[in-house]
Motif scaffolding. Structure first.
Motif, PDB file in Angstrom:
ATOM      1  N   GLY A  16       0.807  -1.204   0.000  1.00  6.15           N
ATOM      2  CA  GLY A  16       0.000   0.000   0.000  1.00  6.15           C
ATOM      3  C   GLY A  16       0.847   1.264   0.000  1.00  6.15           C
ATOM      4  N   LEU A  17       0.412   2.271  -0.737  1.00  5.66           N
ATOM      5  CA  LEU A  17       1.149   3.530  -0.891  1.00  5.66           C
ATOM      6  C   LEU A  17       0.227   4.731  -0.687  1.00  5.66           C
ATOM      7  CD1 LEU A  17       3.128   2.469  -4.089  1.00  5.66           C
ATOM      8  CD2 LEU A  17       4.051   2.611  -1.767  1.00  5.66           C
ATOM      9  N   CYS A  18      -0.690   4.596   0.268  1.00  2.36           N
ATOM     10  CA  CYS A  18      -1.674   5.649   0.514  1.00  2.36           C
ATOM     11  C   CYS A  18      -1.442   6.281   1.886  1.00  2.36           C
ATOM     12  CB  CYS A  18      -3.090   5.071   0.411  1.00  2.36           C
ATOM     13  SG  CYS A  18      -4.368   6.315   0.132  1.00  2.36           S
ATOM     14  N   PHE A  19      -2.314   7.194   2.289  1.00  3.12           N
ATOM     15  CA  PHE A  19      -2.186   7.890   3.559  1.00  3.12           C
ATOM     16  C   PHE A  19      -2.419   6.939   4.739  1.00  3.12           C
ATOM     17  CE2 PHE A  19      -3.302  11.296   0.572  1.00  3.12           C
ATOM     18  CZ  PHE A  19      -2.270  12.186   0.847  1.00  3.12           C
ATOM     19  N   SER A  20      -1.778   7.252   5.870  1.00  2.00           N
ATOM     20  CA  SER A  20      -1.842   6.366   7.035  1.00  2.00           C
ATOM     21  C   SER A  20      -3.251   6.223   7.583  1.00  2.00           C
ATOM     22  CB  SER A  20      -0.906   6.880   8.134  1.00  2.00           C
ATOM     23  OG  SER A  20      -1.241   8.205   8.502  1.00  2.00           O
ATOM     24  N   ALA A  21      -4.115   7.226   7.391  1.00  2.00           N
ATOM     25  CA  ALA A  21      -5.473   7.171   7.934  1.00  2.00           C
ATOM     26  C   ALA A  21      -6.290   6.031   7.346  1.00  2.00           C
ATOM     27  CB  ALA A  21      -6.194   8.492   7.680  1.00  2.00           C
ATOM     28  N   LEU A  22      -5.875   5.528   6.181  1.00  2.00           N
ATOM     29  CA  LEU A  22      -6.615   4.453   5.532  1.00  2.00           C
ATOM     30  C   LEU A  22      -6.196   3.077   6.031  1.00  2.00           C
ATOM     31  CD1 LEU A  22      -8.750   4.064   3.266  1.00  2.00           C
ATOM     32  CD2 LEU A  22      -6.856   3.807   1.669  1.00  2.00           C
ATOM     33  N   GLY A  23      -5.110   3.003   6.805  1.00  2.00           N
ATOM     34  CA  GLY A  23      -4.522   1.723   7.156  1.00  2.00           C
ATOM     35  C   GLY A  23      -5.019   1.129   8.457  1.00  2.00           C
ATOM     36  N   ASN A  24      -4.236   0.149   8.961  1.00  2.00           N
ATOM     37  CA  ASN A  24      -4.634  -0.608  10.146  1.00  2.00           C
ATOM     38  C   ASN A  24      -3.991  -0.094  11.427  1.00  2.00           C
ATOM     39  OD1 ASN A  24      -1.983  -1.424   9.998  1.00  2.00           O
ATOM     40  ND2 ASN A  24      -2.421  -3.545   9.436  1.00  2.00           N
ATOM     41  N   GLY A  25      -3.361   1.075  11.360  1.00  9.41           N
ATOM     42  CA  GLY A  25      -2.729   1.648  12.535  1.00  9.41           C
ATOM     43  C   GLY A  25      -1.221   1.582  12.513  1.00  9.41           C
ATOM     44  N   ASP A  26      -0.643   0.687  11.691  1.00 13.07           N
ATOM     45  CA  ASP A  26       0.799   0.584  11.563  1.00 13.07           C
ATOM     46  C   ASP A  26       1.306   1.508  10.465  1.00 13.07           C
ATOM     47  OD1 ASP A  26       0.704  -1.320  13.491  1.00 13.07           O
ATOM     48  OD2 ASP A  26       0.970  -3.035  12.150  1.00 13.07           O
ATOM     49  N   LYS A  27       2.590   1.822  10.513  1.00 10.91           N
ATOM     50  CA  LYS A  27       3.192   2.693   9.505  1.00 10.91           C
ATOM     51  C   LYS A  27       3.373   1.921   8.205  1.00 10.91           C
ATOM     52  CE  LYS A  27       6.280   5.587  10.803  1.00 10.91           C
ATOM     53  NZ  LYS A  27       7.557   6.187  11.298  1.00 10.91           N
ATOM     54  N   HIS A  52       5.728  17.617 -20.444  1.00 13.76           N
ATOM     55  CA  HIS A  52       4.637  18.585 -20.442  1.00 13.76           C
ATOM     56  C   HIS A  52       4.483  19.155 -19.038  1.00 13.76           C
ATOM     57  CE1 HIS A  52       3.391  17.309 -24.488  1.00 13.76           C
ATOM     58  NE2 HIS A  52       3.678  16.093 -24.078  1.00 13.76           N
ATOM     59  N   PRO A  53       3.790  20.283 -18.878  1.00 11.15           N
ATOM     60  CA  PRO A  53       3.635  20.891 -17.550  1.00 11.15           C
ATOM     61  C   PRO A  53       2.990  19.935 -16.554  1.00 11.15           C
ATOM     62  CG  PRO A  53       2.969  22.438 -19.259  1.00 11.15           C
ATOM     63  CD  PRO A  53       3.186  21.122 -19.942  1.00 11.15           C
ATOM     64  N   LEU A  54       3.408  20.076 -15.315  1.00 16.15           N
ATOM     65  CA  LEU A  54       2.848  19.295 -14.214  1.00 16.15           C
ATOM     66  C   LEU A  54       1.862  20.173 -13.457  1.00 16.15           C
ATOM     67  CD1 LEU A  54       2.971  16.679 -12.454  1.00 16.15           C
ATOM     68  CD2 LEU A  54       4.752  17.839 -11.111  1.00 16.15           C
ATOM     69  N   VAL A  55       0.619  19.729 -13.353  1.00 16.51           N
ATOM     70  CA  VAL A  55      -0.429  20.481 -12.655  1.00 16.51           C
ATOM     71  C   VAL A  55      -0.691  19.824 -11.304  1.00 16.51           C
ATOM     72  CG1 VAL A  55      -2.813  21.281 -12.728  1.00 16.51           C
ATOM     73  CG2 VAL A  55      -1.470  21.186 -14.842  1.00 16.51           C
ATOM     74  N   TRP A  56      -0.444  20.569 -10.219  1.00 16.02           N
ATOM     75  CA  TRP A  56      -0.653  20.059  -8.872  1.00 16.02           C
ATOM     76  C   TRP A  56      -2.085  20.332  -8.401  1.00 16.02           C
ATOM     77  CZ3 TRP A  56       2.526  16.819  -6.633  1.00 16.02           C
ATOM     78  CH2 TRP A  56       3.905  16.869  -6.885  1.00 16.02           C
ATOM     79  N   MET A  57      -2.646  19.363  -7.678  1.00 15.02           N
ATOM     80  CA  MET A  57      -3.961  19.517  -7.061  1.00 15.02           C
ATOM     81  C   MET A  57      -3.920  18.920  -5.655  1.00 15.02           C
ATOM     82  SD  MET A  57      -6.450  18.474 -10.269  1.00 15.02           S
ATOM     83  CE  MET A  57      -5.320  17.152 -10.758  1.00 15.02           C
ATOM     84  N   PRO A  58      -4.111  19.722  -4.594  1.00 12.34           N
ATOM     85  CA  PRO A  58      -4.153  19.164  -3.240  1.00 12.34           C
ATOM     86  C   PRO A  58      -5.329  18.193  -3.091  1.00 12.34           C
ATOM     87  CG  PRO A  58      -3.873  21.545  -3.178  1.00 12.34           C
ATOM     88  CD  PRO A  58      -4.221  21.196  -4.593  1.00 12.34           C
ATOM     89  N   VAL A  59      -5.120  17.113  -2.362  1.00 12.50           N
ATOM     90  CA  VAL A  59      -6.224  16.192  -2.105  1.00 12.50           C
ATOM     91  C   VAL A  59      -7.243  16.898  -1.225  1.00 12.50           C
ATOM     92  CG1 VAL A  59      -4.802  14.129  -2.348  1.00 12.50           C
ATOM     93  CG2 VAL A  59      -5.067  15.171  -0.087  1.00 12.50           C
ATOM     94  N   ASN A  60      -8.502  16.532  -1.349  1.00 14.66           N
ATOM     95  CA  ASN A  60      -9.526  17.182  -0.527  1.00 14.66           C
ATOM     96  C   ASN A  60      -9.654  16.547   0.856  1.00 14.66           C
ATOM     97  OD1 ASN A  60     -11.355  14.921  -0.768  1.00 14.66           O
ATOM     98  ND2 ASN A  60     -11.958  15.685  -2.783  1.00 14.66           N
ATOM     99  N   LYS A  61      -8.952  15.399   1.056  1.00 18.83           N
ATOM    100  CA  LYS A  61      -8.922  14.752   2.362  1.00 18.83           C
ATOM    101  C   LYS A  61      -7.753  13.773   2.366  1.00 18.83           C
ATOM    102  CE  LYS A  61     -11.921  12.275   5.639  1.00 18.83           C
ATOM    103  NZ  LYS A  61     -13.281  11.715   5.853  1.00 18.83           N
ATOM    104  N   ARG A  62      -6.966  13.736   3.444  1.00 16.76           N
ATOM    105  CA  ARG A  62      -5.816  12.828   3.504  1.00 16.76           C
ATOM    106  C   ARG A  62      -6.275  11.437   3.932  1.00 16.76           C
ATOM    107  NH1 ARG A  62      -0.628  15.476   3.600  1.00 16.76           N
ATOM    108  NH2 ARG A  62       0.230  13.629   4.634  1.00 16.76           N
ATOM    109  N   LEU A  63      -7.003  10.801   3.065  1.00 14.31           N
ATOM    110  CA  LEU A  63      -7.468   9.436   3.274  1.00 14.31           C
ATOM    111  C   LEU A  63      -7.058   8.616   2.058  1.00 14.31           C
ATOM    112  CD1 LEU A  63      -9.068   7.534   5.137  1.00 14.31           C
ATOM    113  CD2 LEU A  63     -11.105   8.104   3.783  1.00 14.31           C
ATOM    114  N   TYR A  64      -7.801   8.778   0.960  1.00 15.97           N
ATOM    115  CA  TYR A  64      -7.353   8.304  -0.341  1.00 15.97           C
ATOM    116  C   TYR A  64      -6.573   9.444  -1.021  1.00 15.97           C
ATOM    117  CZ  TYR A  64     -11.409   5.208   0.380  1.00 15.97           C
ATOM    118  OH  TYR A  64     -12.323   4.343   0.893  1.00 15.97           O
TER     119      TYR A  64
END
Length: 441
Positions: free
Chosen positions: A225-236, A279-291
């Protein structure tokens, strides 16, 4: 072409395998649609000139998982990492030794529609595993030698033997992971983990001791898994540990970049992605640090607005703001179950094949449009040349973020995706290596 496309979709009678997600994704009976071949849905459900770590990717089949929260004792030890530049003294000779500019891990891909996997190692001495590199989940799970259920006994599996590792620490906590096709149980622990020749100390993971379900017999050994910690089982997770290690090695912006260039040349880059961008890189902040999630405003096909064709005007049923997830572990595009037939009808209404464009943003304003050519939503039948099926399926996500859309591999093949874990944002840039041959129907 519509008749031929529609006939394939409703004549093949093949069932899409979809499993419940980490965050509570449940699949209703409506997903048993006519799909050309088995698809894999991700377990739902990161510039300066710094060192770069490249990981090429392999494509393999995948399952969906939902991990229940497990409270575990996590061994805490000081991690001493070599500096980016160190000095070695040999007599009167002083040698300045620097970390390599690139760390490369070779990855392969079995066949076109399946997700990508990469090679990691666990333990001392190291044991090798081929795992799905997945931005739709957080934790690491691998099959173990203690598992004697039928799927675990498949000859292609690499199995972790905790008794052979001098550095393995068991938490003595069992994590139960429920899948749409069965159940997995894993004992949580930690060990040395190597990703792209980068050693991660005390990496938490689950060694699978029980599997029930045919899907687990596919030729991969686990999920990274390579997502935010809030989505996981409590471990890093691996990504969190990787970010810390890269920073210790002097990487100021430890971004994670997925570059898809077919079976042999795809990869993950840890560090500065710009040499891979044309090509240009367009950044977009996630709307929630979950997914890795953004807002989706509309889908445009041949100049026609999908949201305007919906009587309620809601892209996601019951939600004024609709989410989409950027997910490397899902081999298709997905829609909320209640919107699939309407989107299918809009696609089939075309007089000729047109681009499918997704209008997305991070804050419900100033959206950006990303267009897929027809390869992004159609794939040719393996059994009937010249016949095509949709690379789209309905999925019911029953949690606080759903219903939602998943921008899986069809989207990510056509855009280079950059994930900034620290900054909580996703960057997209056009991919010149995307499939672009004409489709004739």
């Amino acid at each position: 072409f519509c008749a031929k496309l529609y006939g394939m979709m409703h004549g093949m009678k093949l069932v899409l395998l979809m499993m419940s997600a980490v965050a509570g994704l449940k699949i209703g009976p409506e997903v048993q649609r006519v799909i050309q071949q088995v698809k894999f849905i991700s377990p739902l459900v990161e510039v300066k000139s710094d060192p770069v770590f490249d990981i090429p990717l392999i494509h393999k089949e995948k399952i969906i998982s939902r991990s229940r929260t497990a409270q575990a004792y996590i061994a805490k030890r000081e991690i001493t990492m070599p500096s980016r530049s160190s000095i070695v003294r040999l007599g009167q000779v002083v040698i300045h030794r620097r970390e390599p500019l690139e760390y490369f891990m070779n990855l392969t891909r079995n066949h076109f529609p399946s997700p990508f996997v990469g090679t990691i190692t666990l333990g001392s001495p190291s044991q090798e595993f081929h795992v799905i590199m997945d931005t739709g989940s957080t934790n690491l799970y691998v099959t173990s030698t203690e598992c004697t259920s039928t799927p675990c006994l498949q000859s292609h599996h690499h199995k972790f033997n905790s008794g052979l590792s001098k550095t393995y620490v068991s938490y003595s906590v069992v994590d139960t992971i429920e899948y749409g096709s069965g159940t997995v149980k894993a004992v949580l622990g930690s060990d040395v983990c190597t990703v792209a020749n980068i050693s991660l100390e005390n990496q938490s993971f689950g060694r699978i001791t029980y599997e029930k379900g045919d899907a687990f017999g596919l030729d991969f050994d686990g999920i990274c898994g390579l997502c935010f910690s809030a989505l996981g089982n409590g471990d890093k997770g691996v990504l969190q540990n990787m970010i810390r290690t890269l920073q210790d090695r002097g990487v100021q912006n430890p971004y994670m970049t997925f570059v898809f260039r077919g079976k042999e040349n795809s990869g993950i880059v840890f560090g500065d992605p710009h040499k891979h961008l044309k090509h240009p890189l367009v950044w977009m902040p996630v709307n929630k640090r979950l997914y890795w999630q953004l807002y989706i405003h509309d889908i445009i096909i041949g100049g026609k607005s999908f949201v305007k064709s919906i009587p309620s005007g809601e892209l996601c049923p019951g939600r004024a703001a609709c989410n989409c997830i950027v997910d490397t572990g899902t081999s298709i595009l997905t829609t909320p179950a209640a919107r699939y037939e309407m989107l299918e009808s809009l696609i089939l209404s075309q007089d000729k094949l047109e681009n499918m464009c997704f209008v997305i943003s991070s804050d419900l304003s100033n959206p950006t449009t990303y267009c897929l050519n027809p390869h992004g939503y159609l794939e040719e039948s393996e059994s009937l040349k010249g016949h095509y099926v949709l690379r789209i399926a309905p999925v019911s996500v029953q949690n606080s973020e759903g219903p939602l859309y998943i921008l899986g591999m069809p989207f990510l093949e056509q855009f280079i995706s950059v994930f900034d874990y620290i900054g909580g944002r996703v960057g997209l840039s056009a991919n010149d290596d995307r499939p672009n041959s004409p489709i004739e129907i």
